[in-house]
Design a protein around this motif. Structure first.
Motif, PDB file in Angstrom:
ATOM      1  N   TYR A 274      -0.772  -6.295   8.230  1.00  0.00           N
ATOM      2  CA  TYR A 274       0.662  -6.012   8.081  1.00  0.00           C
ATOM      3  C   TYR A 274       1.507  -6.876   9.010  1.00  0.00           C
ATOM      4  CZ  TYR A 274       4.982  -3.288   7.837  1.00  0.00           C
ATOM      5  OH  TYR A 274       6.290  -2.903   7.659  1.00  0.00           O
ATOM      6  N   LEU A 275       1.095  -6.982  10.279  1.00  0.00           N
ATOM      7  CA  LEU A 275       1.901  -7.700  11.264  1.00  0.00           C
ATOM      8  C   LEU A 275       1.894  -9.209  11.043  1.00  0.00           C
ATOM      9  CD1 LEU A 275       0.979  -5.733  14.518  1.00  0.00           C
ATOM     10  CD2 LEU A 275       3.064  -5.557  13.156  1.00  0.00           C
ATOM     11  N   LYS A 276       0.862  -9.709  10.322  1.00  0.00           N
ATOM     12  CA  LYS A 276       0.793 -11.147  10.083  1.00  0.00           C
ATOM     13  C   LYS A 276       1.353 -11.541   8.722  1.00  0.00           C
ATOM     14  CE  LYS A 276      -2.966 -12.217  13.226  1.00  0.00           C
ATOM     15  NZ  LYS A 276      -4.250 -12.910  13.422  1.00  0.00           N
ATOM     16  N   SER A 277       1.884 -10.585   7.978  1.00  0.00           N
ATOM     17  CA  SER A 277       2.483 -10.868   6.670  1.00  0.00           C
ATOM     18  C   SER A 277       3.982 -11.101   6.836  1.00  0.00           C
ATOM     19  CB  SER A 277       2.246  -9.698   5.710  1.00  0.00           C
ATOM     20  OG  SER A 277       0.873  -9.478   5.509  1.00  0.00           O
ATOM     21  N   SER A 278       4.505 -12.052   6.081  1.00  0.00           N
ATOM     22  CA  SER A 278       5.942 -12.336   6.130  1.00  0.00           C
ATOM     23  C   SER A 278       6.701 -11.252   5.362  1.00  0.00           C
ATOM     24  CB  SER A 278       6.217 -13.704   5.505  1.00  0.00           C
ATOM     25  OG  SER A 278       5.915 -13.672   4.118  1.00  0.00           O
ATOM     26  N   PRO A 279       8.032 -11.114   5.599  1.00  0.00           N
ATOM     27  CA  PRO A 279       8.817 -10.123   4.847  1.00  0.00           C
ATOM     28  C   PRO A 279       8.717 -10.312   3.344  1.00  0.00           C
ATOM     29  CG  PRO A 279      10.073 -10.907   6.735  1.00  0.00           C
ATOM     30  CD  PRO A 279       8.823 -11.742   6.673  1.00  0.00           C
ATOM     31  N   PHE A 280       8.678 -11.578   2.896  1.00  0.00           N
ATOM     32  CA  PHE A 280       8.565 -11.829   1.460  1.00  0.00           C
ATOM     33  C   PHE A 280       7.229 -11.348   0.909  1.00  0.00           C
ATOM     34  CE2 PHE A 280       7.236 -14.594  -2.076  1.00  0.00           C
ATOM     35  CZ  PHE A 280       8.231 -14.273  -2.990  1.00  0.00           C
ATOM     36  N   GLU A 281       6.135 -11.568   1.667  1.00  0.00           N
ATOM     37  CA  GLU A 281       4.812 -11.115   1.215  1.00  0.00           C
ATOM     38  C   GLU A 281       4.753  -9.597   1.147  1.00  0.00           C
ATOM     39  OE1 GLU A 281       2.509 -13.111   4.181  1.00  0.00           O
ATOM     40  OE2 GLU A 281       1.765 -14.602   2.757  1.00  0.00           O
ATOM     41  N   LEU A 282       5.346  -8.928   2.143  1.00  0.00           N
ATOM     42  CA  LEU A 282       5.392  -7.462   2.119  1.00  0.00           C
ATOM     43  C   LEU A 282       6.185  -6.964   0.916  1.00  0.00           C
ATOM     44  CD1 LEU A 282       6.003  -6.738   5.919  1.00  0.00           C
ATOM     45  CD2 LEU A 282       3.874  -6.432   4.650  1.00  0.00           C
ATOM     46  N   TYR A 283       7.306  -7.639   0.647  1.00  0.00           N
ATOM     47  CA  TYR A 283       8.134  -7.286  -0.517  1.00  0.00           C
ATOM     48  C   TYR A 283       7.342  -7.476  -1.811  1.00  0.00           C
ATOM     49  CZ  TYR A 283      11.472  -8.275  -4.266  1.00  0.00           C
ATOM     50  OH  TYR A 283      12.132  -8.307  -5.470  1.00  0.00           O
ATOM     51  N   LYS A 284       6.629  -8.591  -1.899  1.00  0.00           N
ATOM     52  CA  LYS A 284       5.875  -8.904  -3.117  1.00  0.00           C
ATOM     53  C   LYS A 284       4.778  -7.876  -3.385  1.00  0.00           C
ATOM     54  CE  LYS A 284       3.135 -12.422  -2.970  1.00  0.00           C
ATOM     55  NZ  LYS A 284       2.625 -13.809  -2.861  1.00  0.00           N
ATOM     56  N   HIS A 285       4.137  -7.407  -2.309  1.00  0.00           N
ATOM     57  CA  HIS A 285       3.050  -6.429  -2.475  1.00  0.00           C
ATOM     58  C   HIS A 285       3.576  -5.017  -2.725  1.00  0.00           C
ATOM     59  CE1 HIS A 285      -0.218  -9.130  -1.644  1.00  0.00           C
ATOM     60  NE2 HIS A 285       0.346  -9.537  -0.524  1.00  0.00           N
ATOM     61  N   ARG A 286       4.799  -4.724  -2.306  1.00  0.00           N
ATOM     62  CA  ARG A 286       5.316  -3.364  -2.417  1.00  0.00           C
ATOM     63  C   ARG A 286       6.171  -3.135  -3.666  1.00  0.00           C
ATOM     64  NH1 ARG A 286       5.151   0.520   1.418  1.00  0.00           N
ATOM     65  NH2 ARG A 286       6.616   2.251   1.243  1.00  0.00           N
ATOM     66  N   ILE A 287       6.828  -4.194  -4.160  1.00  0.00           N
ATOM     67  CA  ILE A 287       7.799  -4.019  -5.241  1.00  0.00           C
ATOM     68  C   ILE A 287       7.193  -3.476  -6.532  1.00  0.00           C
ATOM     69  CG2 ILE A 287       7.659  -6.403  -6.114  1.00  0.00           C
ATOM     70  CD1 ILE A 287      10.821  -4.200  -5.769  1.00  0.00           C
ATOM     71  N   PRO A 288       5.960  -3.869  -6.954  1.00  0.00           N
ATOM     72  CA  PRO A 288       5.427  -3.285  -8.204  1.00  0.00           C
ATOM     73  C   PRO A 288       5.325  -1.758  -8.144  1.00  0.00           C
ATOM     74  CG  PRO A 288       4.125  -5.181  -7.533  1.00  0.00           C
ATOM     75  CD  PRO A 288       5.025  -4.858  -6.401  1.00  0.00           C
ATOM     76  N   TRP A 289       4.868  -1.249  -6.988  1.00  0.00           N
ATOM     77  CA  TRP A 289       4.729   0.197  -6.845  1.00  0.00           C
ATOM     78  C   TRP A 289       6.091   0.883  -6.783  1.00  0.00           C
ATOM     79  CZ3 TRP A 289       0.157   2.632  -7.335  1.00  0.00           C
ATOM     80  CH2 TRP A 289      -0.997   1.843  -7.244  1.00  0.00           C
TER      81      TRP A 289
END
Length: 311
Positions: A274-289
């Motif tokens: 989590y801490l090594k992921s960029s905001p965009f990567e976090l957004y990309k992984h969370r938006i489908p759910w």
């Protein structure tokens, strides 16, 4: 424990800045490889190769396995040819295969170029198996015995070959064509009444094993159920091809638990923390759910609205 590690971390940084390399080396050789690898996370890029070169050869290889892929790639790029070969010579095959799988193509070419032919063949063999299968997490380094060996001959063989094997406690009895016949433990050999006893008289033939295509989650469940230290891996014709060790099974359990936690948190599983992921990567992984939850909430609201008068 965390406070103690922070103190060591600050001391290491101070000694690097003051160039007290001999003192730093004396401290590092007393530490566990996992803890040493953790120290590299707080270093600047230019300090990583410097501190790594302070480690003795065996400790350096064990630490290298525990490091993050980014730090491993940085080190491989900074290694001379001799340094890279020394590290590869100390690695177990399954660890080398895991590293190769994580690295970009140009780094992989350099690794395979400096690996000895036997290791290169073993790495390529492991990488051919499907992802998340027993074949992809096994090691081909195990102690093999013959059924007509005596106890004395078996112990001598273990002494000669055991240095390069990942585990020697459980030995595997195979025929000339590598067909798995049974297993025997070092405890059985040491407690045998006579050094002339045959291995076939001591070996256990009622075996539990997996094939190269068995799912790694099933392998991990078998370790949990039977408390194995190692599990033999065979091909379709029951020929021995490798073993899965307990530490590899633990890694699978950790990965699956992390993946389940991410799904419970409404996130698509990610290879990065989590801490090594960029905001965009976090957004990309969370938006489908989030989209799925929004649609389901909309339908729920519509259903409740249709019964509003009754409510």
């Amino acid at each position: 424990m965390a406070e103690r590690f922070e103190i060591v971390e600050k001391a290491v940084l101070t000694m690097l800045e003051e160039k007290k390399y001999a003192t730093l080396r004396d401290i590092l050789i007393t530490m566990n490889p996992s803890d040493v690898a953790g120290l590299f996370d707080c270093l600047e890029e230019k300090q990583i190769p410097l501190m790594f070169r302070l480690l003795p050869k065996e400790l350096a290889a064990e630490t290298f396995v525990e490091m993050e892929p980014e730090a491993q790639e940085l080190l491989i790029r900074s290694f001379s040819d001799n340094e890279l070969k020394e590290v590869l010579d100390e690695l177990y095959v399954d660890d080398a295969a895991d590293i190769v799988e994580e690295m970009p193509a140009n780094v992989v070419r350099r690794i395979l170029q400096h690996a000895d032919p036997e290791m290169r063949h073993s790495i390529n063999q492991i990488l051919r198996y499907p992802e998340n299968s027993a074949g992809s997490i096994m090691t081909t380094e195990y102690v093999s015995l013959r059924p007509n060996m005596t106890v004395g001959e078996a112990i001598l063989r273990i002494r000669r070959q055991g240095v390069d094997k990942e585990t020697i406690y459980t030995c595997y009895v195979t025929a000339n064509d590598k067909t798995l016949l049974g297993i025997v433990t070092v405890k059985d050999l040491l407690l045998a009444e006579d050094d002339d006893d045959k291995i076939e008289e001591l070996m256990i033939t009622n075996l539990i094993c997996v094939t190269t295509q068995t799912d790694q989650e099933e392998v991990a469940r078998m370790f949990s159920k039977y408390n194995f230290l190692a599990l033999p891996v065979v091909d379709g014709e029951h020929r021995m091809v490798g073993i899965v060790t307990f530490d590899d099974a633990m890694d699978v359990m950790e990965e699956e638990a992390t993946e389940d936690m991410e799904i419970m948190a409404a996130m698509t599983p990610s290879e990065k923390t989590y801490l090594k992921s960029s905001p965009f990567e976090l957004y990309k992984h969370r938006i489908p759910w989030l989209m799925l939850l929004m649609v389901s909430a909309t339908f729920t609201g519509m259903i409740i609205s249709s019964f509003e008068s009754a409510l």
